[in-house]
Design a protein around this motif. Structure first.
Motif, PDB file in Angstrom:
ATOM      1  N   LEU A  90       0.688  -0.902   0.364  1.00 25.38           N
ATOM      2  CA  LEU A  90       0.591  -0.098   0.201  1.00 25.38           C
ATOM      3  C   LEU A  90       1.290   1.465  -0.176  1.00 25.38           C
ATOM      4  N   SER A  91       0.522   2.330  -0.661  1.00 25.97           N
ATOM      5  CA  SER A  91       1.049   3.567  -0.902  1.00 25.97           C
ATOM      6  C   SER A  91       0.090   4.975  -1.012  1.00 25.97           C
ATOM      7  N   HIS A  92      -1.133   4.501  -0.449  1.00 26.57           N
ATOM      8  CA  HIS A  92      -2.446   5.472  -1.269  1.00 26.57           C
ATOM      9  C   HIS A  92      -3.334   4.382  -1.120  1.00 26.57           C
ATOM     10  N   LEU A  93      -4.834   5.219  -0.694  1.00 29.98           N
ATOM     11  CA  LEU A  93      -5.388   4.636  -0.865  1.00 29.98           C
ATOM     12  C   LEU A  93      -6.597   6.208  -1.238  1.00 29.98           C
ATOM     13  N   MET A  94      -7.882   6.053  -1.965  1.00 25.11           N
ATOM     14  CA  MET A  94      -8.709   6.044  -2.441  1.00 25.11           C
ATOM     15  C   MET A  94      -9.936   6.528  -2.092  1.00 25.11           C
ATOM     16  N   TYR A  95     -10.992   7.288  -2.016  1.00 22.85           N
ATOM     17  CA  TYR A  95     -12.144   7.205  -1.877  1.00 22.85           C
ATOM     18  C   TYR A  95     -13.729   8.355  -2.692  1.00 22.85           C
ATOM     19  N   VAL A  96     -13.955   8.045  -3.271  1.00 21.56           N
ATOM     20  CA  VAL A  96     -14.717   9.642  -3.372  1.00 21.56           C
ATOM     21  C   VAL A  96     -13.584  10.842  -4.071  1.00 21.56           C
ATOM     22  N   ASP A  97     -13.413  11.821  -2.827  1.00 23.43           N
ATOM     23  CA  ASP A  97     -12.474  12.968  -3.154  1.00 23.43           C
ATOM     24  C   ASP A  97     -11.620  12.734  -2.227  1.00 23.43           C
ATOM     25  N   ASP A  98     -11.808  11.400  -1.234  1.00 26.56           N
ATOM     26  CA  ASP A  98     -10.608  11.492   0.008  1.00 26.56           C
ATOM     27  C   ASP A  98      -9.408  10.795  -0.644  1.00 26.56           C
ATOM     28  N   VAL A  99      -8.050  11.483  -0.528  1.00 30.41           N
ATOM     29  CA  VAL A  99      -6.501  10.645  -0.493  1.00 30.41           C
ATOM     30  C   VAL A  99      -6.021  10.504   1.160  1.00 30.41           C
ATOM     31  N   THR A 100      -5.414   9.006   1.242  1.00 31.72           N
ATOM     32  CA  THR A 100      -5.064   8.561   2.061  1.00 31.72           C
ATOM     33  C   THR A 100      -3.208   8.527   1.788  1.00 31.72           C
ATOM     34  N   PHE A 101      -2.592   9.181   2.060  1.00 33.06           N
ATOM     35  CA  PHE A 101      -1.438   8.498   1.709  1.00 33.06           C
ATOM     36  C   PHE A 101      -0.958   7.453   2.692  1.00 33.06           C
ATOM     37  N   VAL A 102      -0.185   6.569   2.172  1.00 35.86           N
ATOM     38  CA  VAL A 102       0.199   5.173   3.408  1.00 35.86           C
ATOM     39  C   VAL A 102       2.045   4.944   3.194  1.00 35.86           C
ATOM     40  N   GLY A 103       2.522   5.439   4.252  1.00 32.70           N
ATOM     41  CA  GLY A 103       3.836   4.922   3.575  1.00 32.70           C
ATOM     42  C   GLY A 103       4.959   5.196   5.469  1.00 32.70           C
ATOM     43  N   GLU A 104       6.083   4.854   5.253  1.00 31.45           N
ATOM     44  CA  GLU A 104       6.706   4.894   6.485  1.00 31.45           C
ATOM     45  C   GLU A 104       7.580   6.201   6.451  1.00 31.45           C
ATOM     46  N   CYS A 105       7.703   7.109   7.878  1.00 34.99           N
ATOM     47  CA  CYS A 105       8.273   8.647   7.571  1.00 34.99           C
ATOM     48  C   CYS A 105       7.630   9.605   7.246  1.00 34.99           C
ATOM     49  N   LEU A 106       5.736   9.068   8.001  1.00 40.41           N
ATOM     50  CA  LEU A 106       4.534  10.468   7.573  1.00 40.41           C
ATOM     51  C   LEU A 106       4.750  11.279   8.545  1.00 40.41           C
ATOM     52  N   ARG A 107       5.013  11.838   9.038  1.00 44.73           N
ATOM     53  CA  ARG A 107       3.890  13.363  10.216  1.00 44.73           C
ATOM     54  C   ARG A 107       2.430  12.563  10.028  1.00 44.73           C
ATOM     55  N   ILE A 108       1.610  12.251  10.951  1.00 45.97           N
ATOM     56  CA  ILE A 108       0.780  12.257  11.361  1.00 45.97           C
ATOM     57  C   ILE A 108       0.170  13.764  11.721  1.00 45.97           C
ATOM     58  N   ASN A 109      -1.452  14.165  10.672  1.00 47.64           N
ATOM     59  CA  ASN A 109      -2.123  14.809  11.618  1.00 47.64           C
ATOM     60  C   ASN A 109      -3.138  14.697  12.544  1.00 47.64           C
ATOM     61  N   LEU A 110      -2.647  14.736  14.162  1.00 46.27           N
ATOM     62  CA  LEU A 110      -3.529  13.770  15.013  1.00 46.27           C
ATOM     63  C   LEU A 110      -4.848  14.761  15.302  1.00 46.27           C
ATOM     64  N   LEU A 111      -4.635  16.774  14.418  1.00 42.54           N
ATOM     65  CA  LEU A 111      -5.704  17.272  14.976  1.00 42.54           C
ATOM     66  C   LEU A 111      -6.969  16.506  13.851  1.00 42.54           C
ATOM     67  N   LYS A 112      -7.009  15.920  13.214  1.00 45.40           N
ATOM     68  CA  LYS A 112      -7.813  15.418  11.907  1.00 45.40           C
ATOM     69  C   LYS A 112      -8.178  13.832  12.532  1.00 45.40           C
ATOM     70  N   SER A 113      -7.779  13.134  13.739  1.00 42.76           N
ATOM     71  CA  SER A 113      -6.939  12.050  13.357  1.00 42.76           C
ATOM     72  C   SER A 113      -8.110  11.884  14.444  1.00 42.76           C
ATOM     73  N   LYS A 114      -8.839  10.739  14.524  1.00 44.56           N
ATOM     74  CA  LYS A 114      -9.634   9.768  15.104  1.00 44.56           C
ATOM     75  C   LYS A 114      -9.226   8.544  15.498  1.00 44.56           C
ATOM     76  N   VAL A 115      -9.733   7.702  16.948  1.00 42.97           N
ATOM     77  CA  VAL A 115      -9.256   6.508  17.545  1.00 42.97           C
ATOM     78  C   VAL A 115     -10.410   5.749  17.924  1.00 42.97           C
ATOM     79  N   PHE A 116     -10.635   4.321  17.320  1.00 44.41           N
ATOM     80  CA  PHE A 116     -10.683   3.802  17.435  1.00 44.41           C
ATOM     81  C   PHE A 116     -11.282   2.098  17.547  1.00 44.41           C
ATOM     82  N   GLY A 117     -11.864   1.461  18.049  1.00 43.25           N
ATOM     83  CA  GLY A 117     -11.533   0.033  18.005  1.00 43.25           C
ATOM     84  C   GLY A 117     -12.764  -0.783  17.915  1.00 43.25           C
ATOM     85  N   ILE A 118     -11.502  -1.851  17.504  1.00 39.90           N
ATOM     86  CA  ILE A 118     -12.773  -3.364  16.902  1.00 39.90           C
ATOM     87  C   ILE A 118     -12.246  -4.393  18.285  1.00 39.90           C
ATOM     88  N   ARG A 119     -13.445  -4.978  19.289  1.00 37.66           N
ATOM     89  CA  ARG A 119     -12.925  -5.778  19.548  1.00 37.66           C
ATOM     90  C   ARG A 119     -11.421  -5.387  20.933  1.00 37.66           C
TER      91      ARG A 119
END
Length: 244
Positions: A90-119
């Motif tokens: 995986l290097s990137h994911l696209m859905y509708v008008d959203d583009v998510t880069f997936v890779g090493e050494c990327l800085r995450i914007n925690l202000l736009k991040s949310k945490v959820f869990g499964i089980r």
């Protein structure tokens, strides 16, 4: 021009591109200044807000971006991640008008991040959200207008989609009962019905949905569309083992 280059590389015909260029160059807009609008003037590039051509142009533009990013990964300019158990790279994911880069050494914007869990225990989720200084989210949730984490086999969880369909006459894939409700909305819309008032349906709905070359209107059946989409997904799963 970027779109011109992408369409040529994707072997689209010149007639299609001329149509698109005409749509882009013929737009005229006016600006509201203290209520009264100004005289119309050409914008020469881009489309109006909510123009139905906009999502198609976005797909064409983002396709070039996707190919470039894959090439960057092949040249080791950008490093994606490999999923375990022989999963895809995986290097990137696209859905509708959203583009998510997936890779090493990327800085995450925690202000736009949310945490959820499964089980995962709710206390663990809260603790992690506190450490990361981001918001905690619980299922079910809404993502890009779709409900995630609910049993979508139950008709009641499709109510919001039915309401959207009723107001915008959009197309969605859904269980049989939901498809019947949506088809009913389409029939009522076609024959001019309003709210609970019905008007005479002068032609059978089967004839309305059949193709034009058979002498019908070619509106199309949601049930057939649903089956076609499922078959397409099944085919991708069958022939593309590395696909998500």
């Amino acid at each position: 021009m970027y779109l011109d280059s992408i369409l040529q590389q994707m072997d689209f015909g010149g007639k299609l591109w001329n149509w698109i260029k005409w749509c882009l160059s013929s737009n005229r807009v006016s600006i509201l200044v203290n209520e009264p609008p100004t005289n119309e003037f050409p914008i020469k590039r881009g489309v109006r807000q909510r123009d139905p051509l906009s999502p198609f142009l976005f797909i064409i533009a983002i396709e070039g971006h996707s190919v470039s990013l894959k090439e960057a990964c092949n040249c080791h300019i950008f490093q994606g991640i490999s999923l375990p158990h022989d999963g895809p790279y995986l290097s990137h994911l696209m859905y509708v008008d959203d583009v998510t880069f997936v890779g090493e050494c990327l800085r995450i914007n925690l202000l736009k991040s949310k945490v959820f869990g499964i089980r995962v225990d709710s206390l663990d989720i809260s603790r992690l959200a506190s450490i990361l200084h981001c918001e905690r989210v619980e299922f079910p949730l809404t993502y890009l207008g779709l409900r995630i984490g609910e049993n979508m086999k139950l008709a009641k969880h499709w109510k919001s989609i039915v309401d959207k369909f009723n107001s915008k006459l959009s197309m969605w894939k859904a269980p049989k009962k939901i498809i019947e409700i949506l088809e009913g909305i389409r029939r009522k819309f076609l024959w001019g019905g309003v709210d609970n008032k019905r008007k005479i349906h002068w032609v059978s709905w089967d004839l309305v949905t059949k193709p034009k070359h058979k002498g019908c209107l070619g509106v199309g059946s949601l049930s057939s569309l649903n089956i076609a989409l499922l078959a397409k997904w099944w085919w991708h799963l069958k022939v593309e083992s590395s696909s998500l």
